[in-house]
Design an enzyme around this catalytic site. Structure first.
Site, short mmCIF file in Angstrom:
data_model
loop_
_atom_site.label_atom_id
_atom_site.label_comp_id
_atom_site.label_asym_id
_atom_site.label_seq_id
_atom_site.Cartn_x
_atom_site.Cartn_y
_atom_site.Cartn_z
N ASP A 229 1.75 2.78 0.91
CA ASP A 229 3.13 3.02 0.76
C ASP A 229 4.08 1.93 0.48
O ASP A 229 3.61 0.73 1.00
CB ASP A 229 3.65 3.60 2.24
CG ASP A 229 4.95 4.15 2.07
OD1 ASP A 229 5.31 4.81 0.88
OD2 ASP A 229 6.00 4.36 3.09
N GLY B 299 7.79 2.17 -4.33
CA GLY B 299 9.12 2.14 -4.71
C GLY B 299 10.05 1.15 -4.47
O GLY B 299 10.79 0.68 -5.18
N HIS C 138 4.15 1.59 -8.95
CA HIS C 138 2.77 2.39 -8.85
C HIS C 138 1.92 1.70 -9.50
O HIS C 138 0.64 1.39 -9.32
CB HIS C 138 3.13 3.96 -9.13
CG HIS C 138 4.30 4.65 -8.44
ND1 HIS C 138 4.08 4.62 -7.23
CD2 HIS C 138 5.30 5.39 -8.75
CE1 HIS C 138 5.08 5.47 -6.65
NE2 HIS C 138 5.85 5.67 -7.46
N LEU D 76 -20.15 0.55 -2.25
CA LEU D 76 -18.90 1.26 -1.30
C LEU D 76 -18.38 2.65 -1.88
O LEU D 76 -18.60 2.93 -2.96
CB LEU D 76 -17.62 0.32 -1.80
CG LEU D 76 -16.28 0.71 -1.16
CD1 LEU D 76 -16.11 -0.24 -0.02
CD2 LEU D 76 -15.10 0.67 -1.84
#
Ligand code: IPE
Ligand code: IPE
Ligand code: MG
Length: 220
Positions: free
Chosen positions: A15, A18, A32, A126
């Site tokens: 998060d 923005g 992003h 992974l």
């Protein structure tokens, strides 16, 4: 750091993209894009530290409510970044899984998901789970529906097997960047016993040092 203190499975709510862009007077999509590059680095860093599974929240069931230009920008970026990055991920031994509701995604996005999963299927270093059009409540409901349709009793082990992340153990550590102290409908079922580390760092600023300090907090 000893191998013992390294979490087997890290999950991240990425998060703050923005706000990172806003601070630079850039459009949100620039945040992003930077977030994709940071994820690339983070995958390498996790692999180098011996983390075996990384699960990231890339697009939530609720994110459709964002302005249409941001949603379409995210969809384009997702398909573009996948086609660009999959060859390197394949070479690095990373196995990709996409977790979430497929219905509602465009043909282009679905195609990039299918290709990425197919191309990396044989990989075994992974495991990278990308939660896209995902919600923890959706996951619980789809698991219950699956059991009901097959006439299987709704028990904890059966639910766990029917949930979207049944191919990996539950996350040991859940990190949320961006300073918010909430789970936002991420891995509701799977994070029942996880350690949570909330950091103020915005996702596009989340570097190796930030990862190490989150792991250190987990170990402590
Ligand atoms: C997280 O960053 C990425 C997605 C939800 C796709 P945000 O876009 O939520 O960034 P902030 O929280 O507004 O800064
Ligand atoms: C959570 O971030 C979802 C992703 C990182 C994909 P949001 O920014 O969408 O969550 P809220 O709005 O802060 O709850
Ligand atoms: Mg946010």
């Amino acid at each position: 750091m000893t191998a013992q203190s390294i979490p087997h499975h890290i999950a991240i709510v990425m998060d703050g993209n923005g706000r990172w862009a806003n601070k630079r007077f850039l459009p949100r999509i620039a945040g992003h894009k930077q977030g994709v590059d940071v994820l690339k680095r983070c995958v390498k860093a996790c692999d180098a530290r011996g983390v075996r599974v990384l699960t990231v929240f890339a697009f939530s069931s609720e994110n459709w409510k964002r302005p249409t230009d941001e949603v379409s920008g995210l969809m384009d970026l997702f398909a573009f970044a996948l086609s660009r990055e999959v060859p390197q991920l394949k070479a690095d031994g990373v196995r990709l899984h996409f977790i979430g509701e497929r219905q509602g995604l465009s043909a282009r996005v679905l195609k990039s998901i299918d290709q990425a999963e197919a191309v990396t299927r044989e990989n075994s270093s992974l495991t990278l789970n990308v939660c896209f059009n995902y919600g923890g409540r959706w996951d619980i409901v789809q698991a219950a529906e699956k059991l009901a349709a097959q006439g299987i009793a709704v028990t904890e082990p059966h639910m766990s097997q029917a949930m979207a992340l049944s191919h990996v153990p539950d996350p040991d550590l859940v990190i949320r960047t961006g300073g918010e102290l909430r789970i936002s409908n991420f891995l509701l079922w799977q994070s029942a016993y996880s350690e949570f580390v909330f950091v103020d760092t915005l996702w596009p600023d989340f570097d190796d040092r930030a990862l190490d300090s989150a792991i250190a907090e987990f170990s402590g």
